[in-house]
Design an enzyme around this catalytic site. Structure first.
Site, PDB file in Angstrom:
ATOM      1  N   SER A   3       1.306  13.740   0.306  1.00 40.84           N
ATOM      2  CA  SER A   3       2.123  14.778   0.945  1.00 40.84           C
ATOM      3  C   SER A   3       2.791  15.641  -0.105  1.00 40.84           C
ATOM      4  O   SER A   3       2.939  16.845   0.080  1.00 40.84           O
ATOM      5  CB  SER A   3       3.199  14.141   1.835  1.00 40.84           C
ATOM      6  OG  SER A   3       2.606  13.422   2.877  1.00 40.84           O
ATOM      7  N   LYS A  34      16.670  12.352   1.052  1.00 42.22           N
ATOM      8  CA  LYS A  34      15.507  13.243   0.917  1.00 42.22           C
ATOM      9  C   LYS A  34      15.708  14.488   1.764  1.00 42.22           C
ATOM     10  O   LYS A  34      16.058  14.388   2.934  1.00 42.22           O
ATOM     11  CB  LYS A  34      14.241  12.518   1.404  1.00 42.22           C
ATOM     12  CG  LYS A  34      13.544  11.700   0.351  1.00 42.22           C
ATOM     13  CD  LYS A  34      12.152  11.329   0.851  1.00 42.22           C
ATOM     14  CE  LYS A  34      11.474  10.299  -0.023  1.00 42.22           C
ATOM     15  NZ  LYS A  34      10.197   9.865   0.554  1.00 42.22           N
ATOM     16  N   ARG A  86      -2.802   3.413  -2.450  1.00 46.33           N
ATOM     17  CA  ARG A  86      -3.731   4.303  -3.147  1.00 46.33           C
ATOM     18  C   ARG A  86      -3.961   3.858  -4.575  1.00 46.33           C
ATOM     19  O   ARG A  86      -5.075   3.893  -5.076  1.00 46.33           O
ATOM     20  CB  ARG A  86      -3.182   5.740  -3.155  1.00 46.33           C
ATOM     21  CG  ARG A  86      -3.248   6.417  -1.819  1.00 46.33           C
ATOM     22  CD  ARG A  86      -2.352   7.620  -1.781  1.00 46.33           C
ATOM     23  NE  ARG A  86      -0.955   7.215  -1.899  1.00 46.33           N
ATOM     24  CZ  ARG A  86       0.073   8.057  -1.822  1.00 46.33           C
ATOM     25  NH1 ARG A  86      -0.138   9.337  -1.653  1.00 46.33           N
ATOM     26  NH2 ARG A  86       1.295   7.598  -1.913  1.00 46.33           N
ATOM     27  N   HIS A 101      -2.875   9.357   5.736  1.00 47.62           N
ATOM     28  CA  HIS A 101      -2.047   8.611   6.702  1.00 47.62           C
ATOM     29  C   HIS A 101      -2.847   8.341   7.982  1.00 47.62           C
ATOM     30  O   HIS A 101      -2.836   7.230   8.511  1.00 47.62           O
ATOM     31  CB  HIS A 101      -0.817   9.434   7.123  1.00 47.62           C
ATOM     32  CG  HIS A 101       0.165   9.736   6.043  1.00 47.62           C
ATOM     33  ND1 HIS A 101       0.552  11.002   5.731  1.00 47.62           N
ATOM     34  CD2 HIS A 101       0.863   8.929   5.208  1.00 47.62           C
ATOM     35  CE1 HIS A 101       1.455  10.984   4.764  1.00 47.62           C
ATOM     36  NE2 HIS A 101       1.653   9.732   4.413  1.00 47.62           N
TER      37      HIS A 101
END
Ligand code: ADP
Length: 152
Positions: A129, A42, A91, A18
């Protein structure tokens, strides 16, 4: 007109991946708002306060960066802060498919918004993460994946 970008995410926790995207995007925008989404669905691993504190520490003194939290749609937050750009990192092909769907639908709802996708640096392509959280749960050392100065 100021070029304001929102970099939305959970940052649970922020990783070097990040950080790298944010620093590389600095020359592209007048202001980058790192926005922690408070997504009701979440359940975060780290508290909102902790995630805000880390972001504040890492980017202290960077005049082009500010930190915020929001709930609801990212485009509604963008409208509120007058941001015309959403910054995201890519990614993998899976990231691309995910971002394509959201980015195209966001533009249908808010035609002034542009999603800017930066290719991640190869050394961070596997850093996520969620894997960092798994390593922490099992007592591993995640220092190399986190920005300098962050100790868990
Ligand atoms: P979200 O919960 O929205 O996926 P994240 O905090 O996981 O939020 O990620 C925010 C943004 O950072 C996303 O665009 C994601 O693709 C990007 N990102 C995450 N990890 C990396 C990395 N290692 N390198 C580059 N970009 C990354």
């Amino acid at each position: 007109m100021q070029r304001i970008a929102v970099f939305p995410g959970s940052f649970d926790p922020i990783t070097r991946g990040h950080e790298s995207i944010i620093r590389r995007a600095l020359p592209l925008f007048d202001q980058i708002i790192i926005a922690i989404g408070e997504n009701g669905g979440k359940n975060p691993f780290f508290s909102l306060e902790q995630r805000m504190n880390w972001l504040g520490m890492i980017f202290e003194g960077e005049s082009g960066i500010s930190i915020a939290t929001y709930s609801g749609l990212t485009i509604d937050f963008c409208r509120k802060v007058n941001a015309k750009f959403i910054l995201r990192g890519l990614r993998t092909a899976a990231d691309f498919e995910f971002e394509r769907g959201i980015g195209q639908m966001n533009r249908m709802m808010y035609p002034e918004i542009e999603t800017v996708l930066l290719l991640c640096a190869p050394e961070y392509a596997s850093v996520s993460s969620s894997i960092v959280r798994d390593i922490i749960r099992h007592g591993g050392d995640v220092g190399q994946f986190l920005p300098e100065g962050i100790v868990i």
